[in-house]
Scaffold this motif. Structure first.
Motif: not given
Ligand SMILES: [Mg+2]
Length: 436
Positions: A85-100
């Protein structure tokens, strides 16, 4: 009620003139939370479609910025579809500890308003502001102050629903996103609710929605007007009673100021199937490290641990086991998770590879609720591990995730689990590609 996120944003009108008398409930929901935290960390991402989620080919979307949503990208969508749907999306793995960590700051702001804060997840909470109104002003003033403080203090935006009925506040916050406020006056609750699709009601998932649609019930008004007997015989007495109450604007649940986490887990979907048992054990150890960090971040301990496996043919297997004692120590989670793995490998796996591996800490309690000394029948615990892992948490919070990792994770062999703790902490190798 995540599905209502697909409902269009509605015009909010002039909220300063809406009557907020008796609107004791607030629902505060951070806007595109994980993605917004990533954009805050890296401002170059601002204005770009940002998608947080697992490995590109097999993962799912955990969060999408509003720019990505314009292309139809949604949470829980397979990443492969999101990228089509959005081929130029910036994909980020994510950092759950940060979100917490950011979540705790958000909840702290809310708890400054009232102790009656009920988190529903990391990024949303109900507030009962009955007591706060006398001290802090009208519901509108309180909601406005919360929004301002979240933005000033955290550099993030949230949306707030304000209503006299708890679940109505939640629907309102969804419909004023992003960065909005919506007050539903107490005497307009039914006017607000009745035109909405049934899926807006709490507890109506795709299956219930389908059954209701088969009965010709499309809107909340239809639920309110349907014969009760028809509802009951099609969706069961409990669901019928529940939905009828909601559809007539009744929600008698109190705001329960408790931790919402029922379990804390981590899972990984691999680009290529895991076939080597040692490799599985190494991955299991990594996942337990993540779960341990998340438990400590949330100040929770687990009484049992569950292992989840998915084979290449998409068979999902899971099994849980009670831990020797309540713990937030990865090492202890790993000991039991590894036993479960060994059993699976012996009994059910028959040499099939794995496309997904997950570890979940369950039966959570706060340390105060479950004093350690009451675990009589435990194996002898080594407090050194708890200290070592807390030390890692501190280093990681200073130098970033991935900077450090216990030596055992670099060994890829059974001595990673030997009874002698390897306390040495060394710098991590460049992160191994899951494909290798
Ligand atoms: Mg949110």
């Amino acid at each position: 009620m995540g599905r209502s996120a697909d409902q269009p944003r509605v015009r909010q009108g002039d909220q300063t003139r809406v009557d907020d008398t008796g609107c004791h409930f607030l629902h505060v929901d951070m806007d595109a939370f994980f993605a917004s935290v990533e954009i805050r960390r890296n401002p170059e991402l601002r204005g770009k479609p940002v998608v947080v989620g697992g490995p590109e080919n097999r993962g799912v979307v955990a969060a999408a910025s509003y720019e990505a949503r314009k292309y139809g990208v949604r949470s829980a969508m397979p990443m492969s579809r999101a990228l089509r749907l959005c081929p130029h999306a910036v994909v980020i793995g994510g950092n759950h500890a940060d979100y917490g960590a950011v979540s705790r700051e958000v909840m702290a702001i809310l708890r400054d308003v009232t102790p009656l804060v009920q988190p529903l997840s990391l990024d949303e909470a109900f507030l009962d502001i009955r007591g706060a109104i006398r001290l802090l002003g009208s519901p509108r003033e309180i909601a406005t102050a919360i929004r301002a403080r979240v933005e000033q203090q955290l550099g993030l935006t949230c949306s707030v629903g304000v209503a006299s009925v708890m679940f109505v506040a939640k629907i309102a916050s969804t419909r004023c996103k992003p960065d909005g406020m919506m007050i539903v006056p107490a005497d307009r609750v039914l006017d607000f609710l009745h035109p909405l699709p049934v899926s807006a009601l709490w507890g109506v998932g795709p299956r219930t929605e389908q059954r209701l649609r088969a009965l010709g019930i499309q809107t909340v008004a239809d639920v309110a007007l349907a014969r009760f007997e028809t509802l009951r015989s099609n969706i069961g007495a409990a669901a019928a009673t529940h939905l009828r109450q909601l559809a007539t604007g009744i929600d008698n649940r109190p705001v329960v100021p408790e931790r919402v986490e029922k379990s804390i887990g981590a899972e990984e979907t691999y680009l290529y199937d895991l076939v080597d048992s040692d490799r599985v054990v190494t991955e299991l150890h990594k996942l337990c490290q993540k779960v341990g960090t998340r438990l400590r971040t949330a100040d929770m301990r687990a009484k049992s641990v569950a292992l989840k496996l998915r084979t290449p043919d998409f068979t999902t297997l899971s099994r849980s086991r009670v831990l020797p004692g309540p713990t937030d120590v990865a090492r202890e989670l790993f000991g039991t998770a590894r036993e479960l793995w060994t059993e699976f490998e012996r009994t059910e796996l028959n040499g099939r590879g794995l496309r997904l591996l997950g570890v979940r800490a369950e039966k959570l309690s706060q340390p105060d609720d479950a004093p350690e000394q009451l675990t009589f029948d435990t194996v002898e615990r080594d407090p050194g591990w708890a200290q070592a892992e807390r030390a890692i948490d501190q280093l990681v919070s200073r130098y970033g995730a991935g900077a450090l990792r216990p030596a055992a994770l670099l060994q890829r062999s059974s001595d990673a689990t030997s009874s002698t703790p390897t306390r040495q902490i060394i710098r991590e190798e460049p992160r191994a590609n899951p494909a290798d």
